[in-house]
Motif scaffolding. Structure first.
Motif, PDB file in Angstrom:
ATOM      1  N   THR A 174       0.837  -1.200   0.000  1.00  0.00           N
ATOM      2  CA  THR A 174       0.000   0.000   0.000  1.00  0.00           C
ATOM      3  C   THR A 174       0.869   1.245   0.000  1.00  0.00           C
ATOM      4  O   THR A 174       0.603   2.209  -0.729  1.00  0.00           O
ATOM      5  CB  THR A 174      -0.937   0.011   1.216  1.00  0.00           C
ATOM      6  N   ARG A 177       2.298   1.792  -3.411  1.00  0.00           N
ATOM      7  CA  ARG A 177       1.310   2.396  -4.309  1.00  0.00           C
ATOM      8  C   ARG A 177       1.254   3.903  -4.105  1.00  0.00           C
ATOM      9  O   ARG A 177       1.171   4.683  -5.065  1.00  0.00           O
ATOM     10  CB  ARG A 177      -0.072   1.796  -4.049  1.00  0.00           C
ATOM     11  N   GLU A 182       0.462   3.315  -8.843  1.00  0.00           N
ATOM     12  CA  GLU A 182      -0.127   2.004  -9.106  1.00  0.00           C
ATOM     13  C   GLU A 182       0.671   1.219 -10.141  1.00  0.00           C
ATOM     14  O   GLU A 182       0.932   0.027  -9.975  1.00  0.00           O
ATOM     15  CB  GLU A 182      -1.572   2.160  -9.587  1.00  0.00           C
ATOM     16  N   ASP A 322      -6.189   1.697   2.388  1.00  0.00           N
ATOM     17  CA  ASP A 322      -6.846   1.106   1.218  1.00  0.00           C
ATOM     18  C   ASP A 322      -6.399  -0.338   1.022  1.00  0.00           C
ATOM     19  O   ASP A 322      -5.734  -0.693   0.037  1.00  0.00           O
ATOM     20  CB  ASP A 322      -6.554   1.936  -0.035  1.00  0.00           C
ATOM     21  N   GLY A 325      -7.873  -2.051  -2.228  1.00  0.00           N
ATOM     22  CA  GLY A 325      -7.165  -1.731  -3.455  1.00  0.00           C
ATOM     23  C   GLY A 325      -5.855  -2.485  -3.568  1.00  0.00           C
ATOM     24  O   GLY A 325      -5.455  -2.916  -4.661  1.00  0.00           O
ATOM     25  N   GLU A 328      -6.541  -6.148  -4.398  1.00  0.00           N
ATOM     26  CA  GLU A 328      -6.903  -6.255  -5.817  1.00  0.00           C
ATOM     27  C   GLU A 328      -5.654  -6.209  -6.694  1.00  0.00           C
ATOM     28  O   GLU A 328      -5.522  -6.973  -7.664  1.00  0.00           O
ATOM     29  CB  GLU A 328      -7.873  -5.138  -6.188  1.00  0.00           C
TER      30      GLU A 328
END
Length: 336
Positions: A174, A177, A182, A322, A325, A328
């Motif tokens: 995270t 990111r 991303e 997050d 996210g 995923e």
């Protein structure tokens, strides 16, 4: 101290599952703590708090992310008074939904601003650094890469271990990111897989695989190696390498505590926060769990640089919330 274990795989709706763990004949005056910290680690410390404060605790242990989701589901009806979380992302998620009460400045002021909520919604209680653990029989610190991004290079093919299901690894991704974007985070995950990274189910398994000579390097938290050295001696064949300042691999995350806004026991909750930031508890973290104490005036564990010398990546730890996210992204890369 009454203890309740929440199941790791929640089948019923989250709020229903938590309520089912309660005891109608329990002490109505007890302070209810949802703890994402493992009972083996912090149970003895919470027992000390009960003895010293006279405040009874009801502690519900489970995964940090699941407990945070439970509190969000319960909202103002949550029986929890205090959330003792394993990582800042979960604490930040509750703060962003305005479920936490502001902490006193006397509490916040004990901890460097890097390791507490900018809005005063939670405060770190101990810190852990991401490191590259390595086989000290084969390498010296100077041999190791200065960035986790370098681990995709051919020189490290098939030599590195990671644990994609681990919460600390997911918090690290995270942070990557947030820091690198991303696209670069996904490219790193895919590059690691293409470079033959070995998958393990925990930090401990990675550390032990290095000691056994199965892999050369591993992405873990610092204290797992310190714990092994304390048990096995300084000649334990695994050491830790810190990547360059600002690299995602140099993330320092925290366990921390928040008081729920819905709690009717604010005074007792504040006593627990004070206790976790006091010298006794901070020494416990340094000596027993080998984490970094975060309150001023308490020395960190031996064998690693002082916390003040570690330059945190440019990130607000509250923004590590997050998880969906990140999961995923990890799944889309094929790592899960």
């Amino acid at each position: 101290m009454r203890k309740y274990l929440l199941p790791l795989l929640l089948v019923l709706p989250l709020a229903t599952t938590v309520a089912a763990c309660g005891d109608d004949e329990g002490n109505p005056n007890a302070l209810t703590v949802y703890s994402g910290r493992n009972e083996d680690l912090v149970g003895p410390l919470l027992e000390r708090f009960e003895k010293e404060s006279g405040v009874d605790l009801e502690v519900r242990y489970a995964d940090t992310a699941e407990l945070a989701a439970t509190i969000r589901e319960e909202g103002a009806n949550s029986p929890a008074d205090v959330f003792f979380g394993q990582d800042a992302g979960a604490l930040g998620a509750l703060a962003k939904e305005q479920l936490t009460a502001p902490l006193a400045q006397s509490q916040l002021g004990k901890v460097d601003e890097r390791f507490r909520s900018p809005a005063g919604a939670w405060v770190g209680t101990s810190a852990r650094a991401r490191v590259i653990a390595y086989d000290s029989r084969e390498y010296q610190d100077a041999d190791l890469p200065q960035s986790v991004f370098d681990l995709t290079q051919p020189a490290w093919k098939g030599k590195v271990g990671w644990a994609p299901t681990n919460g600390s690894f997911q918090a690290f991704v995270t942070a990557m990111r947030k820091i690198a974007g991303e696209d670069r985070a996904k490219a790193w995950l895919e590059g690691m897989r293409a470079n033959g990274v070995k998958t393990f189910d925990s930090n401990i398994a990675i550390r032990d695989a290095i000691a056994a000579g199965e892999i050369d390097l591993g992405l873990i938290n610092h204290y797992y190696v310190l714990e092994a050295k304390a048990q096995e001696g300084d000649d334990y064949p695994v050491d830790v390498h810190f990547t360059k300042a600002g690299d995602p691999g140099s993330l320092v995350n925290v366990a921390g505590v928040a008081v729920l806004k819905s709690s009717e026991k604010q005074a007792d909750a504040a006593k627990l926060v004070d206790f976790l930031l006091a010298t006794e508890a901070q020494k416990f973290f340094a000596e027993e769990t080998k984490e970094y104490p975060v309150a001023d005036g308490v020395a960190g564990p031996a064998g690693v640089p002082p916390l003040a010398d570690l330059e945190q990546p440019d990130i607000d730890l509250s923004d590590l919330d997050d998880l969906a996210g990140t999961l995923e992204l990890i799944e889309s890369s094929g790592a899960l």
